[in-house]
Design an enzyme around this catalytic site. Structure first.
Site, PDB file in Angstrom:
ATOM      1  N   GLU A  94       7.363  -4.994   3.457  1.00 36.03           N
ATOM      2  CA  GLU A  94       6.689  -4.307   2.341  1.00 36.03           C
ATOM      3  C   GLU A  94       6.852  -2.785   2.398  1.00 36.03           C
ATOM      4  O   GLU A  94       5.861  -2.041   2.472  1.00 36.03           O
ATOM      5  CB  GLU A  94       5.206  -4.679   2.329  1.00 36.03           C
ATOM      6  CG  GLU A  94       4.981  -6.153   2.038  1.00 36.03           C
ATOM      7  CD  GLU A  94       3.508  -6.570   1.986  1.00 36.03           C
ATOM      8  OE1 GLU A  94       2.654  -5.780   2.408  1.00 36.03           O
ATOM      9  OE2 GLU A  94       3.232  -7.693   1.520  1.00 36.03           O
ATOM     10  N   GLU A 109       5.583 -14.522   1.132  1.00 40.22           N
ATOM     11  CA  GLU A 109       4.222 -14.619   1.636  1.00 40.22           C
ATOM     12  C   GLU A 109       3.324 -15.163   0.542  1.00 40.22           C
ATOM     13  O   GLU A 109       3.461 -14.813  -0.623  1.00 40.22           O
ATOM     14  CB  GLU A 109       3.658 -13.240   2.038  1.00 40.22           C
ATOM     15  CG  GLU A 109       4.321 -12.588   3.221  1.00 40.22           C
ATOM     16  CD  GLU A 109       3.639 -11.253   3.567  1.00 40.22           C
ATOM     17  OE1 GLU A 109       2.500 -11.027   3.093  1.00 40.22           O
ATOM     18  OE2 GLU A 109       4.257 -10.458   4.279  1.00 40.22           O
TER      19      GLU A 109
END
Lengths: 682, 682, 682
Positions: free
Chosen positions: C153, C307
């Site tokens: 991220e 995720e």
């Protein structure tokens, strides 16, 4: 006296930034065509022009401005020529880091934004002197030059070592000794006794006296800077007025006292006139209040609106379009309250930058066939017809005291109520009853030299009493004046030290004939009933409402006109009257509702013979009257969504913007309509 | 044992700052006249007196304090003499910048405020030692000296290099090795494994173990600093108690554990008693809870209220006046819960500074003819009559566990709910049912050594289990005790590592006979019905409500007393009971509503023979009983706007503040009224 | 093409952190037992593993990872092996302070958190290269290696001197000359003309062009950093795909353009599916939109969910449990929209750290007998049966334009509306009508190369027009395409300079046949009626509602389909249609309500023959269809609390997760139920 000497017109124009379009001469040519169509003739130029003049340090270019000035002169227009200190060049920030401010955390700011130079930097002052001198040398005799526009909306604070040093010097000159300062600020509190001037950090929030003086110091910093700005201008063009533009009731500067430094004030006015909103006319009253305040700042001198928007702003939430008619109403309201000009930010929308969506006379579309342009042009035609109004007076028998220092004293105190807007609201409570009746009001501060012209003086929430002010109020009453005061009055002296011996202090308790032992502060919306006592005479209602603030008052010579009807203080006085000498002093212990204040002031107006400028004026309509040597003008604006009918005191009023027969006794304004009439003086 | 040894009175007085008035001796003279009128006789002096003692570095002046001390002694008053470290002199901040804190951004703070010295600075510790030594040397034998007041409301954190170094040393002494710390903090998470103590920055919010230990370290910093403060005082006046003043349930310090460092605790208590508010009696219960907590901190020693306000504060929103009767009620409530004194901040309002509008016995008006002064004087007279209460005991059979470390563990965890006040609310849920019935409760933490005196032990949301605590709870139950626990119990160990193997962990699941698989967290106000099962016996209602938190529990030996009536977990147990040895353990899987808790604890009280101190006590009335060797006292406060009638268990109770005949079986308290009765012990 | 080459399955697994449990091998053994039970077989390993590899600078340990990789291979599982740059070791922060970011205030950050290294630091890049090289060297041929997971991220910004220097270099390469930059950013505004690249501070909020370019620069910083990360991986394992994980519609990065740097994108998806909330299906539509956006980012390549949570998160307010059925629905929704895998954060909950309470397949209790584990296992079985779906396509005839640069342009402009989420909402308005009908939509940006496959192109609030895009839209329409645009379209060029000459600008006004003079912006909830004109044909209602934004439009060739029914712009066009070449262009001047948009697009769908994937689909149910070479799949999710009945276009659809006979024409889904059917291709 006209705003620009020898230019007997109401100013109409605005901020003009040709420096954004220098590579598009056809746009500039189009500007000059459109200016005439819009009836605009006064332009603020160069406000953010520094890099356009001095792109390289010490190398100046004024060709483009020469061309603009000449073109303006050729049209007969006037230029309000700005000093460019509002936005410093990036090269200056880079080469001379000292000109950038140090923030509250102690960190030097990056180059960014505008209006953020260090007030004390010798380098910056030198640069300002240099550029201002160049401008004055080049244009002081130019026929287009009508006024100097000093920088832009001064504001803010710097915590660099040099500014802190000046703060200490300023304190030294104010208090002479540390003992004096320690006493004035009550520094024994929390062991704050200072033993060296250098110890005094303005970021310390413990001492309200310090916080209050920091406000004053910032005002002084600006005043001091203004002297630097003015010096080269005044040297070469002493006859050209120097003006600053201001931000209404901005808390950061005491504009009333700052106005002594300059020849003229032009306020920047951005009301949020939401035609659909239920609070429209209350908001309109607050704008009228602000205009009366500015009208009274420099007695005998004109003031004007330096900035306004012909349309929306880009920074409001939400950014509503300005409804049809509201721009005309806003203009006539300002002129009616004494403004001798209505200028805009901005003439033309830029293509980039934070303000590219701010309302302007000329839109990105570029032509005149827009709703907004046509509205401006209509106003321009009307202002042309109103040229004789310039300099016409407003005579008020009522004075309302609004004082920035009292406001700062109130706000810097921890308790009783730290709501930052409260002081303004409490003063406005007492303005609206007069606005509602069209009775003119002067808004003055405690420095107002002569009270004898007033019949009625109102001092809402006058937290601070400057030296001798209580005595002057006493004299005013003894000589026959009528005084109205409220809770939160006479609490502190000019360094925010509480008066001992009971409030209102400093002798004012004897003027009002009361002791205000305590004041209960509740949340907004909490109310208590208040009952009219026989001593008050006949009132439309027998019971009114007080809200949020409830003073617990003991009579010390006064009589109760109204008493609380509930809570543990039921039966205690809420409104009192005290005869003193030839006058009377009223004390409103609680925040009374609008209905009570309307009734109360209606009675007083009757007793004192105060008359509105219209014989009949519906609620939500604003009305003003100005008197010149040969003629009078009546202005009215309908801030309601319904037609409203007005009645004149006399016949013979003629509409200014039409070749029309005089109006009869009554006229009707459409929703959001506004009008101005004239009549020869008898 | 009285608070001040050899001074068998309930303390009444407050913070007294004559150092603010040294240039007005007539004010100080007036103070002494007024003190007697107010029935005040114990004064905290010198809290912010540093610059009044040491205006120039190393040059001390105590003349003014000599005079005050002598005058106090002459009147028979006692002084709680403060060390002045709460507010450091500005000259010290200037000459020794290291004493100023470094903030979270890493910047050294300017001189400002109070309570903000660096905890570690050797210079500051040296200065404190010097001034404390001077005070101890001069006054240790003075007849007015009753107690030492260590600094003021210790709090806050510093991030200077020295404090960070001490943090690393503290960690080293706690964990010995980095491996130990890495394991305890689960540093493999986000690759946080530390390889040098110096790498550990307390500002890193990634590790909840670190955040929890930072809380503990701050507590240790204060304890360590207290030792510095105490050393010179204890050397010269070992018999004079050293006290700190605290801030109730302040999150920043574990007062229960900190109390081991000092002789006495005086809490600063500022309830927001709004007589008009619907939450008044819930708020009153929370104040009672706090007092029971403080009463139990130092078993066998008295505690008292060091600060309270006889009127409003200046920092609340809004700053309401204290309604008539509430100050008396607040006083009797504190005494009833075991406080042996009620002192004020502040004796007299200063003229300037942040607290000039904080309530005081003496107002700016300066005389005794104020509502507030008269209320204080009335309380003073009552406290005089209550002198024999000093040292009287409260016997509780119920213990409620409230532990700052558990609270910190809960709050530093990200999820399940980061609402900072939640732990307090969850504990209070279980306090109110006893308050409502007038049953005394001890509030203790996990260090409480002996549980065997209690019949009922309640551990709401006991997030963290300290080593062996689960085993102690098991023993408590096996020996016949009754245990009540809830969701969010037994989740983590003392470094906030989650217990594996199912919750409640560490063996506690076997005590309660349940496995709490999950807990659904919803917004405040979200409820689910809960139905009483036959096994629960007779309940007033068949269905209650759970709110916001819903544990999903599997029976592992327990039986269900109530089950959810809706949602996907309908039918699962919401309340369970488990017999173990000679006792029982109840588990409340959801946040049950007040109605259920009232019913639940009413049944338990019946089963266990727990009796309230009144035979009948209406809701909203607080009642407490204290027993001395010869007499007992009953206190009651009506926190409702209606008259309320109480019934005693027995006759013979006599009002303390009136020469009256003993009351009958019943008495009625007026709205917000409060009373205290006494009766010889049988 | 499957996500992992040669591994033709839908990915199922998640983030696996054995490095947190290295001292508890029995836990790791248990993990491998549980993985099979859960049907999980793809694991992201090592995301935060840096200190586990390199606890001492330059000393590497891979033993533990060797063991994990081998065990994975033995099971036939695949590893998505992460580079560990997401969280830098504390020793590195200490030894090389330059790797820590400098924040907006200009202060170097302490070591804390994660994802916060300086983007430019040569030291950090060298360290990343070293560790990535070691990983590539050791595992490039390992049978378990399925993919590279680049860091985690990516996000954030650094203001160190080096990053500022790169910013200046980047600007130089973009604009070549300062004159070019000054023109592009309109720097004459507020005298911002730059005379040296070093003067340009990104923290200056005055210039929206600067703010917009700072967004682009940050995107470039990440792209540049990705190249550093990839180099050693691609050198040794060119065939292993490099993936990044993303954060949906995160404003900080233009994922669509960033996706060009990598082989694959795995999105991190955390919907707030509140089964009790009234907004559930609107939220579900926004998740579908996001998936269609990601599906279209890399045409011809698979994407997947990297995720998601099988249960709650720990950082939501509140942290609700995931209701039964919702995880299955969320999975089928993602697969239905084109995702070829559903992985979790996280496999097992850690004992400490910020994410210890984040949902996981394996709870702290440690075994498989939990609600959540069983739900995952059920999904695992279903995904196994769905293996043939991998690579199956979705054919859309409708394209919706969503462009991060347009969004940034809109948001960095001061005015007309600075609501940060508004652009997303305005685009979603136009997605929901298709979602409601089960019609597939491609979500593309302005770089989408070929528009000719689409019949309908929708460009909501397309603030910015990139060069030649207006011309491409014109061609699209002239060639027979249908275009729908709205207010706030065609306002600015790629440096946020406003188009002159009227909006929509850059020639787009001629495509739509309108001039949008002004746009009134009101508060949310403010509405105006809009009336359907005869030219629009038959609509279900004659009057609809527009909300908040009201464009004032003049016809310039278009005809009005609907007009405002109130306010000063009553009668002006609100919706227009313009025929151009063989196509049509519609302009929606106001924000029309859902009812209008449903009707409007229903008509268009009818005209254009756009068909949903079901013959009947109730509101609140999502449906998708994917087509493989041999079979098709139909997915449906019921996002309502009621049973819903669907009707197929044809018979023969067989449920995938049961050995069942083909369904008939209609099937019913239970509340929150979801299903997938398959059918051989005809």
């Amino acid at each position: 006296m006209s705003v620009i000497p020898g230019y007997p017109r109401l100013l109409h124009g605005g901020d003009y930034n040709p420096d954004q379009w220098l590579d598009q001469p056809e746009i500039i040519a189009e500007d000059f065509r459109l200016m005439e169509l819009a009836g605009c003739h006064t332009f603020s130029v160069g406000i953010f022009g520094w890099t356009a003049y001095e792109k390289t340090e010490g190398v100046y270019t004024f060709d483009w401005l020469d061309a603009i000035m000449d073109r303006m002169a050729a049209k007969g227009f006037k230029v309000i020529l700005a000093t460019p200190s509002g936005s410093k060049p990036a090269w200056m920030s880079r080469r001379h880091p000292e000109i950038r401010r140090v923030n509250r955390q102690g960190l030097r700011e990056p180059h960014q934004g505008r209006h953020n130079h260090c007030w004390s930097s010798p380098v910056f002052r030198e640069k300002v002197t240099a550029i201002n001198s160049r401008l004055a040398e080049r244009y002081h005799g130019h026929p287009a030059l009508g006024m100097w526009h000093l920088s832009n909306e001064y504001s803010g604070e710097c915590f660099c070592e040099r500014c802190l040093g000046r703060w200490h010097e300023w304190l030294k000159s104010r208090y002479t000794t540390l003992d004096g300062l320690n006493r004035a600020w009550w520094t024994a509190f929390w062991s704050h006794t200072f033993t060296d001037w250098a110890e005094i950090d303005p970021r310390d929030g413990s001492l309200d006296g310090l916080a209050l003086d920091w406000h004053r110091f910032l005002n002084w910093q600006v005043a001091d800077f203004i002297e630097v700005e003015k010096a080269p201008l005044k040297r070469l063009s002493p006859e050209v007025p120097c003006a600053i533009n201001t931000m209404g009731l901005f808390n950061g500067l005491d504009y009333a006292r700052l106005s002594a430094c300059v020849d003229l004030i032009g306020d920047d006015q951005y009301p949020s006139y939401d035609a659909d909103g239920p609070g429209l006319h209350r908001h309109a009253a607050s704008i009228s209040f602000k205009q009366d305040l500015y009208r009274c700042m420099q007695p005998g001198r004109p003031f004007f609106i330096m900035e306004s928007s012909p349309d929306l702003q880009q920074w409001k939430k939400p950014n509503r379009l300005k409804r049809p008619g509201l721009h005309r109403a806003e203009t006539l309201q300002a002129i009616g309250h004494g403004a001798d000009g209505m200028c805009y930010f901005q003439w033309r929308k830029g293509r980039g930058g934070m303000e590219k969506f701010h309302g302007a006379v000329v839109d990105h579309v570029g032509h005149e066939h827009t709703r907004v342009f046509q509205g401006v042009a209509e106003v321009g035609r009307l202002l042309d017809r109103l040229a004789p109004v310039a300099g016409a007076k407003i005579q008020a028998k009522v004075a309302l005291v609004y004082d920035w220092e009292a406001r700062w004293g109130f706000q810097t105190s921890d308790g009783p109520c730290t709501d930052g807007e409260l002081y303004n609201q409490l003063v406005l409570d007492h303005y609206r009853p007069f606005w509602d009746r069209g009775i003119p009001v002067d808004v003055v501060n405690m420095d107002c030299g002569d009270l004898s012209n007033f019949q009625l003086l109102i001092t809402p929430a006058l937290w601070m009493l400057k030296p001798r002010y209580a005595a002057r109020l006493r004299t005013f009453v003894e000589n026959g004046g009528t005084l109205v005061g409220t809770f939160f009055t006479g609490i502190c002296d000019p360094t925010n030290l509480c008066f001992l011996g009971g409030w209102p202090g400093n002798g004012l308790g004897e003027v009002f004939g009361v002791w205000n032992e305590e004041t209960d502060c509740q949340n907004p919306g909490v109310t208590r009933p208040v009952r009219i006592e026989p001593a008050a005479g006949v009132y439309p209602k027998s019971e009114y409402t007080a809200e949020r603030f409830f003073g617990l008052v003991h009579l010390r010579g006064a009589e109760a006109l109204a008493t609380y009807g509930a809570d543990f203080f039921a039966g205690m006085p809420a409104v009192t009257s005290h005869s003193l000498g030839r006058g009377r002093a009223f004390y409103l212990a609680a925040r009374m509702d609008d209905a009570f204040l309307a009734s109360f002031y209606a009675r007083l107006a009757g007793d004192l013979g105060l008359e509105g400028c219209l014989a009949e004026k519906p609620a939500g309509v604003a009305a003003q009257r100005r008197d010149g040597p040969d003629a009078s003008w009546l202005f009215a604006q309908n801030f309601t969504p319904r037609p409203q009918t007005l009645r004149f005191h006399e016949t013979g009023w003629t509409r200014v913007d039409a070749e029309a027969a005089p109006a009869g006794e009554c006229v009707t304004l459409p929703p959001f309509g506004s009008e101005v009439w004239t009549r020869p003086r008898d």
